[in-house]
Structure formats: C-alpha cells, structure tokens
Design an enzyme around this catalytic site. Sequence first.
Site, PDB file in Angstrom:
ATOM      1  N   THR A  62      37.490  62.380 -14.645  1.00 55.74           N
ATOM      2  CA  THR A  62      39.066  62.108 -14.796  1.00 55.74           C
ATOM      3  C   THR A  62      39.046  60.406 -15.227  1.00 55.74           C
ATOM      4  O   THR A  62      38.091  59.696 -15.027  1.00 55.74           O
ATOM      5  CB  THR A  62      39.692  62.158 -13.537  1.00 55.74           C
ATOM      6  OG1 THR A  62      41.037  61.929 -13.471  1.00 55.74           O
ATOM      7  CG2 THR A  62      39.081  61.287 -12.411  1.00 55.74           C
ATOM      8  N   ASP A  76      41.260  70.291 -10.426  1.00 61.03           N
ATOM      9  CA  ASP A  76      42.627  70.669 -10.878  1.00 61.03           C
ATOM     10  C   ASP A  76      43.414  70.783  -9.769  1.00 61.03           C
ATOM     11  O   ASP A  76      42.829  71.565  -8.863  1.00 61.03           O
ATOM     12  CB  ASP A  76      42.392  71.765 -11.851  1.00 61.03           C
ATOM     13  CG  ASP A  76      43.615  71.548 -12.804  1.00 61.03           C
ATOM     14  OD1 ASP A  76      44.182  70.793 -13.072  1.00 61.03           O
ATOM     15  OD2 ASP A  76      44.467  73.081 -13.081  1.00 61.03           O
ATOM     16  N   THR A  77      44.614  70.416  -9.717  1.00 56.89           N
ATOM     17  CA  THR A  77      45.465  70.379  -8.532  1.00 56.89           C
ATOM     18  C   THR A  77      46.713  71.355  -9.020  1.00 56.89           C
ATOM     19  O   THR A  77      47.231  70.899  -9.833  1.00 56.89           O
ATOM     20  CB  THR A  77      45.782  69.120  -8.003  1.00 56.89           C
ATOM     21  OG1 THR A  77      44.330  68.663  -7.508  1.00 56.89           O
ATOM     22  CG2 THR A  77      46.724  69.379  -6.733  1.00 56.89           C
ATOM     23  N   LYS A 118      46.051  60.830   4.632  1.00 58.89           N
ATOM     24  CA  LYS A 118      46.185  61.742   3.449  1.00 58.89           C
ATOM     25  C   LYS A 118      44.926  62.331   3.122  1.00 58.89           C
ATOM     26  O   LYS A 118      44.681  63.564   2.990  1.00 58.89           O
ATOM     27  CB  LYS A 118      46.876  61.268   2.160  1.00 58.89           C
ATOM     28  CG  LYS A 118      47.035  62.158   1.332  1.00 58.89           C
ATOM     29  CD  LYS A 118      47.656  61.518  -0.032  1.00 58.89           C
ATOM     30  CE  LYS A 118      47.645  62.494  -1.266  1.00 58.89           C
ATOM     31  NZ  LYS A 118      47.711  61.785  -2.564  1.00 58.89           N
ATOM     32  N   ARG A 161      43.086  67.424  -1.794  1.00 58.73           N
ATOM     33  CA  ARG A 161      41.712  67.182  -2.523  1.00 58.73           C
ATOM     34  C   ARG A 161      40.959  66.655  -1.359  1.00 58.73           C
ATOM     35  O   ARG A 161      39.714  66.598  -1.541  1.00 58.73           O
ATOM     36  CB  ARG A 161      42.421  65.725  -3.319  1.00 58.73           C
ATOM     37  CG  ARG A 161      41.289  65.188  -4.278  1.00 58.73           C
ATOM     38  CD  ARG A 161      41.750  64.228  -5.362  1.00 58.73           C
ATOM     39  NE  ARG A 161      42.625  65.032  -6.342  1.00 58.73           N
ATOM     40  CZ  ARG A 161      43.844  64.923  -6.037  1.00 58.73           C
ATOM     41  NH1 ARG A 161      44.667  64.071  -5.406  1.00 58.73           N
ATOM     42  NH2 ARG A 161      44.935  65.384  -6.920  1.00 58.73           N
TER      43      ARG A 161
END
Length: 196
Positions: free
Chosen positions: A7, A68-69, A171, A177
């Site tokens: 990424t 990938d989200t 988070k 993630r």
Amino acid sequence: MQIVFATNNQNKIKEVQALVPKHITLLSLKDIGCHEELPETTGTIAGNAQQKASYVKDHYGYDCFADDTGLEVDALNGAPGVDTAHYAGPQRSAEDNMNKLLAKLENVTSRKAQFKTVIALHLNGALKTFTGICKGEITTEKQGTQGFGYDPIFKAEGYDQTFAEIPLEEKNKIGHRGKAVQQLIKFLNTLTDASN
C-alpha cells in the site's frame, strides 16, 4: 524480518506499524519502487487482497502482504462492499463516499453495518489469508476528526463514539484491520519462534 505492506496509504501504514513487533520492518510500495496502481479486479474483498499480494511478489520478488477492506451495510444488501473506496466514483473521495452513503440511508432506521478486512500474505511461496470483522452501525451524521475513510460515520458495537472520535490504539484493538493484523502477527511470530 523485512516485509512489504502493499500500500501507499500512509494512514494504513501508520495503523499497522503501530501493531507489528519491533523486529518486523514494514516497507511500503514506494520503498520498493512500485509506483503503479495495483490491480483490484476480482469482485471480492479476499480476491482483491490476494491479487495485490501476488502482483507485488510476481513483479518485484518481495514477500509481502496486502489488505482489502469493505464496509458492508445490511440495509444496502452488503453495499458498498468491494466498491467501498470508490463508492461515489473513481476520485476515491472519503467525503463523497460518506455523503453518498448517508444519503442512501436517509430514511432507514436499521443502520447495522460491518467493516471487513482481509489480509493476504505471500510468504515463502505460500499464500495465506486473515480476516478481521468489526460489527457496528452507520451514524446519521459525521462525528470526529481522527481516522480516515468512513471512520466519522461508523460506530463499533458497544461504543458511543465513531472510529473518528476514539484514539488510534483503541481503534486498533477493536477494529477490523487491527483484528486481521493481530492474526497476521501471531502467524509471523510462530515463524520467527520456529527459526530461533
């Protein structure tokens, strides 16, 4: 251990770097001289992650992982899903994407949704995947200034604040993630333990 995270999204790199142990050095696509857009044409979240990891391995020769989200909203039959990043168009604008989603849900009472991240790891000639899911709901308006993407309109189950209002460490603990990365790290640690 050096491994490529496929990424150039600095937000993602920052999130993941905060989770990986010190003995693992993350390289970005920029670090390995990869400046082209990686293919994401499979039509599934898992397929796209695998496609990106395989591309880097095949073209650059590095062991790597790609993620990938997708944000899957119940009332929209799982949309935006695989189209999460470019839901409102090819410009991939987080603002446009959130505005479109909020407009679609304007008169909808059930706002249940989940974030799903799939990480595909290409290591030592084998391909392995890890999936992280965070269930929650879409808020009626944007709240908070931290995070990125849809964070200002996603509230995880059991939380009164959006992802854009809670600290990154929090988070990472509860998020999609973070969950997928924890599985990845556990796996990588078993390899380093075995080699010691």
